[in-house]
Design a protein around this motif. Structure first.
Motif, PDB file in Angstrom:
ATOM      1  N   GLU A 109       0.833  -1.189   0.000  1.00 38.64           N
ATOM      2  CA  GLU A 109       0.000   0.000   0.000  1.00 38.64           C
ATOM      3  C   GLU A 109       0.876   1.251   0.000  1.00 38.64           C
ATOM      4  O   GLU A 109       1.747   1.398   0.866  1.00 38.64           O
TER       5      GLU A 109
ATOM      6  N   PRO B  28      -5.602  -0.522  -1.706  1.00 36.10           N
ATOM      7  CA  PRO B  28      -5.927   0.607  -0.821  1.00 36.10           C
ATOM      8  C   PRO B  28      -4.647   1.377  -0.515  1.00 36.10           C
ATOM      9  O   PRO B  28      -3.535   0.844  -0.620  1.00 36.10           O
ATOM     10  N   THR B  32      -7.692   1.242   6.668  1.00 37.28           N
ATOM     11  CA  THR B  32      -8.934   2.000   6.599  1.00 37.28           C
ATOM     12  C   THR B  32     -10.078   1.186   7.198  1.00 37.28           C
ATOM     13  O   THR B  32     -10.030  -0.046   7.186  1.00 37.28           O
ATOM     14  N   ASP B  34     -12.964   1.719   5.884  1.00 35.79           N
ATOM     15  CA  ASP B  34     -13.869   1.673   4.724  1.00 35.79           C
ATOM     16  C   ASP B  34     -13.937   0.264   4.152  1.00 35.79           C
ATOM     17  O   ASP B  34     -13.097  -0.590   4.446  1.00 35.79           O
ATOM     18  N   GLN B  35     -14.913   0.055   3.295  1.00 30.96           N
ATOM     19  CA  GLN B  35     -15.034  -1.218   2.577  1.00 30.96           C
ATOM     20  C   GLN B  35     -13.796  -1.422   1.706  1.00 30.96           C
ATOM     21  O   GLN B  35     -13.414  -0.526   0.960  1.00 30.96           O
ATOM     22  N   VAL B  36     -13.216  -2.598   1.792  1.00 25.95           N
ATOM     23  CA  VAL B  36     -12.088  -2.967   0.940  1.00 25.95           C
ATOM     24  C   VAL B  36     -12.474  -4.277   0.270  1.00 25.95           C
ATOM     25  O   VAL B  36     -13.048  -5.155   0.915  1.00 25.95           O
ATOM     26  N   TRP B  38     -11.453  -7.766  -2.203  1.00 24.25           N
ATOM     27  CA  TRP B  38     -10.378  -8.764  -2.199  1.00 24.25           C
ATOM     28  C   TRP B  38     -10.496  -9.593  -3.474  1.00 24.25           C
ATOM     29  O   TRP B  38     -11.600 -10.003  -3.852  1.00 24.25           O
ATOM     30  N   PHE B 117      -6.852  -5.730   4.430  1.00 24.24           N
ATOM     31  CA  PHE B 117      -8.211  -6.246   4.248  1.00 24.24           C
ATOM     32  C   PHE B 117      -8.818  -6.696   5.582  1.00 24.24           C
ATOM     33  O   PHE B 117      -9.902  -6.256   5.972  1.00 24.24           O
ATOM     34  N   SER B 120      -9.600  -3.907   7.879  1.00 26.42           N
ATOM     35  CA  SER B 120     -10.763  -3.089   7.513  1.00 26.42           C
ATOM     36  C   SER B 120     -12.047  -3.738   8.033  1.00 26.42           C
ATOM     37  O   SER B 120     -12.899  -3.068   8.622  1.00 26.42           O
ATOM     38  N   PRO B 210      -5.864  -7.151  -1.585  1.00 27.68           N
ATOM     39  CA  PRO B 210      -6.933  -6.206  -1.258  1.00 27.68           C
ATOM     40  C   PRO B 210      -7.177  -5.288  -2.449  1.00 27.68           C
ATOM     41  O   PRO B 210      -6.256  -5.008  -3.225  1.00 27.68           O
ATOM     42  N   ALA B 212      -8.910  -1.577  -3.511  1.00 31.61           N
ATOM     43  CA  ALA B 212      -9.396  -0.316  -2.945  1.00 31.61           C
ATOM     44  C   ALA B 212     -10.870  -0.119  -3.254  1.00 31.61           C
ATOM     45  O   ALA B 212     -11.371  -0.630  -4.253  1.00 31.61           O
ATOM     46  N   PRO B 213     -11.542   0.627  -2.375  1.00 34.21           N
ATOM     47  CA  PRO B 213     -12.951   0.932  -2.650  1.00 34.21           C
ATOM     48  C   PRO B 213     -13.079   1.610  -4.006  1.00 34.21           C
ATOM     49  O   PRO B 213     -12.207   2.382  -4.406  1.00 34.21           O
TER      50      PRO B 213
END
Lengths: 200, 214
Positions: A109, B28, B32, B34-36, B38, B117, B120, B210, B212-213
């Motif tokens: 990341e 991502p 976070t 937030d929703q991640v 996969w 992931f 999150s 993972p 990202a949203p």
């Protein structure tokens, strides 16, 4: 080969019947039973044609020795030595060379790059590879990755396994095996530490 | 899935409302709540090929819709046992540690191992069940030494110590948990929550990426 204990975590953590630790474990009977079922799924497999039991024990001996010189590591080392004494000796030596503190590794990341850390990225020597074979070598290198720098385990790492003739099904079993041992060894350590605190 | 929605599932990839993956999936940027998403590196077992043995391994039929579980079902026996361990460690709140703090232990382990992931999903659970989103966000943002208040600090410290290789868990960690008000069963729940995520993180990190949203 000697039989496995009825409850491996009890055996490794030294849980005596009727002890405080025994009572504690029995308050979560599903966790207790299914942790043992997990062990059995991996080490008393319904079918070991994709990943032979001796290889499972060799990989387990390697993975647990990286994490600690403890009862769990001794247990798998002893079973591996019974199943395949010659390769078990090579694996034990390899594990001793491959020990490193973890977890470490580079983040994928972008915003976490500053947290990346370095450590020993172990690769088998040519002699070790020749002694245990390409297929087991690939598994040991993957186990080292999963145990110590899981955040670096990427698609290329899985490709190294498939290149060494690991089927997708066998990769799943291998991944579960190494990951399960990370759980089992920590449960044993945690229970032992709870018992030590109670005795102190 | 909103964080306000009661969620009856503990595992990693059962977020059914993950946004559709866009054409070029990006990782991502950082940890976070937030929703991640996969995405697997290897081919999940096709839905049409699942037999009764596979469904037994999946435990819940709904898990067949997850790529993660359809990949793991390639070895159904270990998946089944693992799923039952998972559910008991995270949902069996008969005594012992409150659900929020089991999720905290899972989040702390995932934060140290680097599983964005898993962190999150379980940070959302921790925030939802505790009503303390700011403290959960502090753990994600600052890392495992973030100050979350003494009881949460004690739980995070024990989870993190147990996650390290070699194990750094000591009698002092256990004593600190006891001083923070945890009894033996709650302390054992911290151990199991952290230990289980050393299992889960290694599967999630290595079998896919993972996303990202959107």
């Amino acid at each position: 080969m000697t039989a496995f204990p009825i409850d491996v975590i009890d055996e490794l953590a030294g849980v005596a019947p009727g002890s405080a630790l025994d009572t504690l474990r029995r308050r979560r009977p599903v966790t207790r039973d299914q942790a043992q079922e997990s062990f059995a799924a991996l080490f008393v497999p319904r079918d070991d044609s994709e990943l032979p039991l001796a290889d499972r024990l060799l990989i387990a001996a390697f993975a647990t020795r990286l994490t600690g010189d403890d009862a769990t590591a001794a247990f798998y080392a002893a079973h591996a030595a019974q199943a395949d004494p010659e390769r078990a000796e090579v694996v034990a030596d390899a594990a001793a060379q491959a020990i490193a503190p973890g977890p470490f590794g580079r983040y994928r990341e972008p915003g976490l790059q500053a947290e990346s850390t370095e450590g020993l990225r172990w690769r088998a020597s040519a002699e070790q590879r020749a002694a245990v074979g390409d297929r087991l070598t690939a598994a040991l290198e993957h186990a080292h990755l999963l145990v110590l720098r899981p955040r670096e385990a990427d698609a290329a790492a899985l490709a190294a396994l498939t290149d060494a003739d690991w089927s997708v099904d066998a990769v799943v079993t291998l991944s579960q095996l190494v990951a399960f041992l990370a759980f089992q060894q920590r449960v044993v350590t945690g229970l032992q530490t709870i018992a030590e605190e109670a005795a102190a | 899935m909103s964080i306000d929605t009661p969620i009856d599932t503990a595992d990693e990839a059962v977020d059914t409302a993950v946004p559709a993956v866009t054409a070029v999936p990006a990782v991502p940027d950082r940890f976070t709540r937030d929703q991640v998403g996969w995405t697997p590196h290897l081919e999940p077992k096709p839905l049409a090929d699942l037999d009764e043995r596979d469904h037994a391994g999946l435990v819940d039929r709904g898990r067949a819709s997850s790529d993660y579980f359809r990949l793991l079902v390639r070895d159904p026996e270990i998946l089944g046992a693992r799923t039952r361990v998972d559910k008991d460690i995270f949902y069996n709140t008969a005594g012992g540690l409150p659900r929020a703090e089991r999720e905290l232990a899972a989040t702390a382990a995932s934060r140290l191992n680097g599983c964005v992931f898993c962190a999150s999903v379980h940070s959302r659970f921790a925030a939802h069940h505790s009503g303390r989103p700011d403290d959960v966000d502090r753990l994600l943002r600052e890392g495992v030494d973030a100050d979350l208040g003494e009881r949460w600090n004690a739980i995070a410290a024990a989870a993190v110590a147990l996650t390290r290789t070699p194990s750094a868990l000591t009698v002092d960690h256990v004593r600190r948990l006891r001083d923070a008000g945890l009894d033996d069963l709650a302390i054992a729940d911290v151990v199991h929550g952290a230990a289980f995520f050393n299992w889960a993180n290694r599967l999630m990190l290595s079998l896919g990426d993972p996303v990202a949203p959107a």
